[in-house]
Design a protein around this motif. Structure first.
Motif, PDB file in Angstrom:
ATOM      1  N   PRO A  56      -7.921 -44.663  -8.922  1.00  0.00           N
ATOM      2  CA  PRO A  56      -6.771 -45.497  -8.549  1.00  0.00           C
ATOM      3  C   PRO A  56      -5.642 -45.475  -9.570  1.00  0.00           C
ATOM      4  O   PRO A  56      -4.464 -45.539  -9.188  1.00  0.00           O
ATOM      5  N   LEU A  57      -5.951 -45.377 -10.855  1.00  0.00           N
ATOM      6  CA  LEU A  57      -4.911 -45.343 -11.881  1.00  0.00           C
ATOM      7  C   LEU A  57      -4.082 -44.066 -11.759  1.00  0.00           C
ATOM      8  O   LEU A  57      -2.847 -44.106 -11.763  1.00  0.00           O
ATOM      9  N   THR A  58      -4.749 -42.951 -11.632  1.00  0.00           N
ATOM     10  CA  THR A  58      -4.051 -41.666 -11.478  1.00  0.00           C
ATOM     11  C   THR A  58      -3.248 -41.640 -10.187  1.00  0.00           C
ATOM     12  O   THR A  58      -2.118 -41.142 -10.151  1.00  0.00           O
TER      13      THR A  58
ATOM     14  N   ASP B 237      -5.441 -20.534  -9.617  1.00  0.00           N
ATOM     15  CA  ASP B 237      -4.209 -19.756  -9.479  1.00  0.00           C
ATOM     16  C   ASP B 237      -3.248 -20.168 -10.581  1.00  0.00           C
ATOM     17  O   ASP B 237      -2.585 -21.201 -10.484  1.00  0.00           O
ATOM     18  N   PRO B 238      -3.165 -19.388 -11.664  1.00  0.00           N
ATOM     19  CA  PRO B 238      -2.341 -19.783 -12.814  1.00  0.00           C
ATOM     20  C   PRO B 238      -0.842 -19.846 -12.524  1.00  0.00           C
ATOM     21  O   PRO B 238      -0.087 -20.439 -13.289  1.00  0.00           O
ATOM     22  N   VAL B 239      -0.410 -19.261 -11.430  1.00  0.00           N
ATOM     23  CA  VAL B 239       1.011 -19.298 -11.090  1.00  0.00           C
ATOM     24  C   VAL B 239       1.372 -20.608 -10.393  1.00  0.00           C
ATOM     25  O   VAL B 239       2.380 -21.239 -10.702  1.00  0.00           O
ATOM     26  N   TRP B 240       0.528 -21.050  -9.457  1.00  0.00           N
ATOM     27  CA  TRP B 240       0.870 -22.194  -8.615  1.00  0.00           C
ATOM     28  C   TRP B 240       0.091 -23.470  -8.935  1.00  0.00           C
ATOM     29  O   TRP B 240       0.436 -24.540  -8.438  1.00  0.00           O
ATOM     30  N   GLN B 241      -0.962 -23.361  -9.737  1.00  0.00           N
ATOM     31  CA  GLN B 241      -1.804 -24.528 -10.013  1.00  0.00           C
ATOM     32  C   GLN B 241      -1.817 -24.865 -11.504  1.00  0.00           C
ATOM     33  O   GLN B 241      -2.049 -23.991 -12.332  1.00  0.00           O
ATOM     34  N   LEU B 242      -1.570 -26.134 -11.818  1.00  0.00           N
ATOM     35  CA  LEU B 242      -1.600 -26.605 -13.201  1.00  0.00           C
ATOM     36  C   LEU B 242      -2.648 -27.699 -13.347  1.00  0.00           C
ATOM     37  O   LEU B 242      -2.784 -28.549 -12.463  1.00  0.00           O
ATOM     38  N   GLU B 243      -3.349 -27.672 -14.463  1.00  0.00           N
ATOM     39  CA  GLU B 243      -4.297 -28.737 -14.736  1.00  0.00           C
ATOM     40  C   GLU B 243      -3.544 -29.955 -15.253  1.00  0.00           C
ATOM     41  O   GLU B 243      -2.537 -29.843 -15.962  1.00  0.00           O
ATOM     42  N   TRP B 244      -4.023 -31.124 -14.886  1.00  0.00           N
ATOM     43  CA  TRP B 244      -3.324 -32.402 -15.032  1.00  0.00           C
ATOM     44  C   TRP B 244      -2.838 -32.676 -16.447  1.00  0.00           C
ATOM     45  O   TRP B 244      -1.657 -32.950 -16.674  1.00  0.00           O
ATOM     46  N   GLU B 245      -3.738 -32.662 -17.429  1.00  0.00           N
ATOM     47  CA  GLU B 245      -3.359 -33.043 -18.793  1.00  0.00           C
ATOM     48  C   GLU B 245      -2.365 -32.062 -19.386  1.00  0.00           C
ATOM     49  O   GLU B 245      -1.438 -32.456 -20.104  1.00  0.00           O
ATOM     50  N   PHE B 246      -2.547 -30.781 -19.104  1.00  0.00           N
ATOM     51  CA  PHE B 246      -1.582 -29.786 -19.564  1.00  0.00           C
ATOM     52  C   PHE B 246      -0.211 -30.062 -18.953  1.00  0.00           C
ATOM     53  O   PHE B 246       0.824 -30.014 -19.629  1.00  0.00           O
ATOM     54  N   ALA B 247      -0.203 -30.384 -17.663  1.00  0.00           N
ATOM     55  CA  ALA B 247       1.054 -30.664 -16.967  1.00  0.00           C
ATOM     56  C   ALA B 247       1.744 -31.886 -17.559  1.00  0.00           C
ATOM     57  O   ALA B 247       2.953 -31.873 -17.802  1.00  0.00           O
ATOM     58  N   LEU B 248       0.984 -32.961 -17.818  1.00  0.00           N
ATOM     59  CA  LEU B 248       1.590 -34.166 -18.392  1.00  0.00           C
ATOM     60  C   LEU B 248       2.154 -33.905 -19.777  1.00  0.00           C
ATOM     61  O   LEU B 248       3.205 -34.433 -20.140  1.00  0.00           O
ATOM     62  N   SER B 249       1.461 -33.100 -20.578  1.00  0.00           N
ATOM     63  CA  SER B 249       1.972 -32.761 -21.915  1.00  0.00           C
ATOM     64  C   SER B 249       3.323 -32.067 -21.809  1.00  0.00           C
ATOM     65  O   SER B 249       4.250 -32.362 -22.569  1.00  0.00           O
ATOM     66  N   ALA B 250       3.432 -31.149 -20.855  1.00  0.00           N
ATOM     67  CA  ALA B 250       4.703 -30.457 -20.647  1.00  0.00           C
ATOM     68  C   ALA B 250       5.761 -31.422 -20.132  1.00  0.00           C
ATOM     69  O   ALA B 250       6.921 -31.391 -20.559  1.00  0.00           O
ATOM     70  N   GLY B 251       5.379 -32.312 -19.213  1.00  0.00           N
ATOM     71  CA  GLY B 251       6.330 -33.241 -18.620  1.00  0.00           C
ATOM     72  C   GLY B 251       6.892 -34.239 -19.608  1.00  0.00           C
ATOM     73  O   GLY B 251       8.019 -34.725 -19.443  1.00  0.00           O
ATOM     74  N   ARG B 252       6.140 -34.571 -20.651  1.00  0.00           N
ATOM     75  CA  ARG B 252       6.625 -35.532 -21.654  1.00  0.00           C
ATOM     76  C   ARG B 252       7.833 -35.009 -22.419  1.00  0.00           C
ATOM     77  O   ARG B 252       8.588 -35.791 -22.982  1.00  0.00           O
ATOM     78  N   THR B 253       8.009 -33.699 -22.441  1.00  0.00           N
ATOM     79  CA  THR B 253       9.161 -33.131 -23.150  1.00  0.00           C
ATOM     80  C   THR B 253      10.457 -33.266 -22.354  1.00  0.00           C
ATOM     81  O   THR B 253      11.539 -33.156 -22.911  1.00  0.00           O
TER      82      THR B 253
END
Length: 197
Positions: free
Chosen positions: A82-84, A132-148
């Motif tokens: 629910p948090l996510t 699929d490394p082109v179209w799929q991102l793992e959550w924590e990696f994505a959030l780290s990138a998004g924080r920038t």
């Protein structure tokens, strides 16, 4: 539940729906009012304040925006936690996207495996490995990138869809009162209340 009137970026009139943003109503406005440290969400494992939630939502929104997610496009969310799920829903609202319960016509998929990612459609995966490394991102990696580069709030027409269930619009930006967990989340946060998940 207490309510606060929606904040309009452009007021509605006789021939126009006005513009607003439900994520701004739920989070940004509370920070502006000095409520950054107020509890926003509580779970069995902890409590999360408004500032933390806004930071997470902005980061996730930043990733979603990097895939050119535009206002009005659909985001399919299938997350058991629910948090996510709350963070994902608010991030989609922040960008003016429409949250849907199906991948039909989805421009992005956020899933823990309950929804199948689509070929050629960006997917953020929570707790499952990318295939699929082109179209799929793992959550924590994505959030780290998004924080920038966190996502700013997008002006959205007041009568635009916000939530669709079974292909039908059940929640619009100017009438966030549908009897659903998503609508209750937005209205409770906007009213200054903490939401138990």
């Amino acid at each position: 539940m207490a309510t606060r009137d929606l904040t309009w970026f452009r007021a509605p009139g006789a021939d126009r729906p006005g513009t607003t943003n439900l994520c701004y109503h739920a989070l940004d406005l509370r920070v502006i009012r000095g409520e950054a440290s107020a509890p926003a969400l509580t779970t069995a494992t902890g409590s999360y304040d408004v500032a933390w939630l806004l930071e997470q939502v902005g980061a996730l929104g930043g990733v979603m925006r990097s895939f050119d997610l535009a206002p009005g496009q659909q985001v399919a969310i299938g997350l058991a936690d629910p948090l996510t799920e709350a963070v994902a829903f608010l991030a989609a609202l922040r960008l003016g996207a429409v949250v849907a319960d199906t991948t039909d016509r989805a421009s992005m998929v956020l899933t823990d495996g309950s929804l199948e990612p689509l070929g050629g459609v960006p997917a953020l995966l929570h707790g499952v490995a990318s295939q699929d490394p082109v179209w799929q991102l793992e959550w924590e990696f994505a959030l780290s990138a998004g924080r920038t580069d966190p996502a700013p709030v997008v002006d959205v027409a007041g009568d635009a869809p916000a939530l669709q269930v079974d292909g039908e619009t059940v929640l619009t930006r100017d009438v966030p009162t549908h009897d659903s967990a998503a609508a209750r989340l937005v209205m409770a946060l906007g009213a200054g209340e903490a939401v138990a998940l």
